[in-house]
Design a protein around this motif. Sequence first.
Motif, PDB file in Angstrom:
ATOM      1  N   SER A 249     -13.600  -6.588  49.458  1.00 29.14           N
ATOM      2  CA  SER A 249     -14.523  -6.013  48.493  1.00 29.14           C
ATOM      3  C   SER A 249     -13.894  -6.105  47.109  1.00 29.14           C
ATOM      4  CB  SER A 249     -14.825  -4.553  48.853  1.00 29.14           C
ATOM      5  OG  SER A 249     -15.421  -4.455  50.131  1.00 29.14           O
ATOM      6  N   GLU A 251     -13.640  -4.718  42.773  1.00 30.38           N
ATOM      7  CA  GLU A 251     -13.817  -3.795  41.650  1.00 30.38           C
ATOM      8  C   GLU A 251     -13.640  -4.592  40.362  1.00 30.38           C
ATOM      9  OE1 GLU A 251     -12.292   0.499  43.391  1.00 30.38           O
ATOM     10  OE2 GLU A 251     -10.879  -0.723  42.251  1.00 30.38           O
ATOM     11  N   PHE A 276     -20.849  -5.562  35.377  1.00 31.22           N
ATOM     12  CA  PHE A 276     -20.912  -5.416  36.833  1.00 31.22           C
ATOM     13  C   PHE A 276     -22.113  -6.151  37.408  1.00 31.22           C
ATOM     14  CE2 PHE A 276     -17.554  -2.401  36.584  1.00 31.22           C
ATOM     15  CZ  PHE A 276     -17.119  -2.124  37.876  1.00 31.22           C
ATOM     16  N   ARG A 280     -22.037  -8.922  40.329  1.00 26.16           N
ATOM     17  CA  ARG A 280     -22.878  -8.854  41.524  1.00 26.16           C
ATOM     18  C   ARG A 280     -23.669 -10.140  41.703  1.00 26.16           C
ATOM     19  NH1 ARG A 280     -22.787  -7.011  46.295  1.00 26.16           N
ATOM     20  NH2 ARG A 280     -22.519  -4.827  45.700  1.00 26.16           N
ATOM     21  N   LEU A 294     -19.017  -3.745  46.263  1.00 25.50           N
ATOM     22  CA  LEU A 294     -18.631  -3.743  44.855  1.00 25.50           C
ATOM     23  C   LEU A 294     -18.596  -2.294  44.404  1.00 25.50           C
ATOM     24  CD1 LEU A 294     -17.987  -5.068  42.156  1.00 25.50           C
ATOM     25  CD2 LEU A 294     -20.444  -5.351  41.771  1.00 25.50           C
ATOM     26  N   PHE A 295     -17.457  -1.854  43.910  1.00 29.22           N
ATOM     27  CA  PHE A 295     -17.259  -0.443  43.583  1.00 29.22           C
ATOM     28  C   PHE A 295     -16.812  -0.304  42.124  1.00 29.22           C
ATOM     29  CE2 PHE A 295     -15.598  -1.183  48.016  1.00 29.22           C
ATOM     30  CZ  PHE A 295     -16.786  -0.844  48.656  1.00 29.22           C
ATOM     31  N   GLY A 296     -17.220   0.785  41.494  1.00 29.66           N
ATOM     32  CA  GLY A 296     -16.826   1.013  40.108  1.00 29.66           C
ATOM     33  C   GLY A 296     -17.574   2.217  39.543  1.00 29.66           C
ATOM     34  N   ILE A 321     -23.692  -1.569  42.229  1.00 27.53           N
ATOM     35  CA  ILE A 321     -22.533  -1.050  42.970  1.00 27.53           C
ATOM     36  C   ILE A 321     -22.951  -0.423  44.293  1.00 27.53           C
ATOM     37  CG2 ILE A 321     -21.119  -0.702  40.924  1.00 27.53           C
ATOM     38  CD1 ILE A 321     -21.910   2.274  41.023  1.00 27.53           C
ATOM     39  N   ASP A 322     -21.998  -0.388  45.215  1.00 31.25           N
ATOM     40  CA  ASP A 322     -22.200   0.259  46.510  1.00 31.25           C
ATOM     41  C   ASP A 322     -21.667   1.680  46.517  1.00 31.25           C
ATOM     42  OD1 ASP A 322     -23.235  -2.016  48.339  1.00 31.25           O
ATOM     43  OD2 ASP A 322     -21.534  -2.902  47.285  1.00 31.25           O
ATOM     44  N   CYS A 324     -19.964   4.738  43.493  1.00 32.62           N
ATOM     45  CA  CYS A 324     -19.492   5.079  42.156  1.00 32.62           C
ATOM     46  C   CYS A 324     -18.095   5.675  42.284  1.00 32.62           C
ATOM     47  CB  CYS A 324     -20.442   6.079  41.502  1.00 32.62           C
ATOM     48  SG  CYS A 324     -19.882   6.681  39.895  1.00 32.62           S
ATOM     49  N   THR A 368     -26.501   7.278  45.155  1.00 33.65           N
ATOM     50  CA  THR A 368     -25.300   6.444  45.162  1.00 33.65           C
ATOM     51  C   THR A 368     -24.114   7.254  45.680  1.00 33.65           C
ATOM     52  OG1 THR A 368     -26.079   5.163  43.268  1.00 33.65           O
ATOM     53  CG2 THR A 368     -23.727   5.069  43.752  1.00 33.65           C
TER      54      THR A 368
END
Length: 576
Positions: A249, A251, A276, A280, A294-296, A321-322, A324, A368
Amino acid sequence: MNYLKSVPFRMCLMVVVLIRSRFLTVPVRCVGVGGQEVSGSVMKSLLLLLSVLSLRTHGARSSYGSSPDRVPVLDLHLDLSSLLHRLDPRFLSVTIDASLAAEERSMLLLRTQKIRTLAKALSPAFLRFGGTRQDFMVFDPKGGQQLTAAPSAEEACGAVQLPALLEGDLKQNWTQQLLLLQKEEHQGRYRRTQFTELTVDQLQSFSSCCGLDLVFGLNALLRTAQNRWNSSNAASLLRYCESRRYRMSWELGNEPNSFEKKAGIRVDGGQLGRDFTRLRKMMSESSLYRDAGLFGPDVGQPRDHRADILGGFLQSGGGAIDACTWHHYYVDGRAASLEDFLDPTVLDSLAVKTGEVLETVKRASPGTPVWLGETSSAFGGGAAGLSDSFVAGFMWLDKLGLAARMGLDVVMRQVLVGAGSYHLLDDDLNPLPDYWLSVLHKRLVGPEVLNVDAVSGAGGGRRVRSYLHCANRRSYRDGAVVLMSMNLSPRPVRMQVPVPVSNSTVETFVLQSDRPGMDGLRSRSVKLNGVLLEMVDDETLPLLAGVPLPPSDHLQLPAFSLAFFVFTDAGAAACR
């Protein structure tokens, strides 16, 4: 050695109790039938039995020699009927600081047997590779000309160990590298470094062989003239990872709220969200990464414009994102004190900041998931002599309990290994107290969160903190629950538990420093149920066994202790 007069075995309990109560300070030699001396192993078992029996009583005198009615009593109310939250099974996760790759040879440390043994014990978990220096790192592919060839799958998972001479050299070089990194940190100057396929290969090998899910942090400070993210370097890295079929994954950026301070570049939340969204889109064009996480945005805890960055980011990029992610530290490592680590007000600050983040996410991007993407005790690399000692466990266990109760799905501990004083493993890759606490949490605690409330009867107050989960179903049968408790006080505390848990057998796991009193709080060693925790060898952890105790309506929590109480026969409806 001068012994107290040899004591018949039937009198040993009385004499040992005196010693444990500190009325005697001389060793005892117990003799059995025929005058034969009782072995040291039997005496050790006797001492251990006395220690744990004092944890659960029906009103007998405590092991501290004080009357029960002088010991604070907490009445615990446990709700076993419904869940507060169900967390990701990888709730307790770890990080490797990107500083490890500042001198790329150091990445080979991830091939040592000891670190792989220790990391496997924390699976399942995410392994985040990131931190401040990820935004000063550029991928420089060598086209197969990297420092060392990527290991085969068999070699990668330990069939071929790192030679001892090379391991020693790497550790020595890493210790020297830490001094340089600390100097840069204090000066606020960060040099741009390059990494090759070697870093990626070692991270992927390490994570896959240890059962960890890799999250790779990309550089967000590569900007165009229009202050948009320059994605070309990331595209090159993604192409390489896809060619090797590396599942991971991603970031983008670390603590964007501090970009201006660290690099003289300011990126607002709206632009960061669009960056982001660009990442994506790149992932969606890849057959391997179109469904990857995808995290952030890995923003620092809300304060001033940081809250604005998070809100603006979610409005423009929340759909990309997936989860937060945000970062939390309690105190400044350069000014922290021992008292800070034991202060309930300091611990409570996490709830305030978490509430602010959850409210922002609820408004801007409802539904989220929210993660602590990086966290430990003290920012600035930790507090030397505190963040790496027994006392840090109070902040760590309380953070795990409180984060779970508030519904944070994942908590990523900074760091498994890397720069700073908040690591789980020391510079020689030996486990520190927070590592052992993490392993116990991983083995005992399930992802289902229950509610527990405490009512103080005689001054127990806020210095005793408790959290309740279903027990880990890989270790215990349905219906079992685990109570996590800590005593920040120098006095023991008794906890009264209700039916049905009072009718259950309990497995007790009590962690204490290897030294008594306030001085012991700074120790880098820990005892479980009175036994010092040490690795047996590089491939073997010690037996982390609980002590079974009979049913009772009271538990005793020693001074300055951390504990897990597993009620194996609780029959909790919510845990079936």
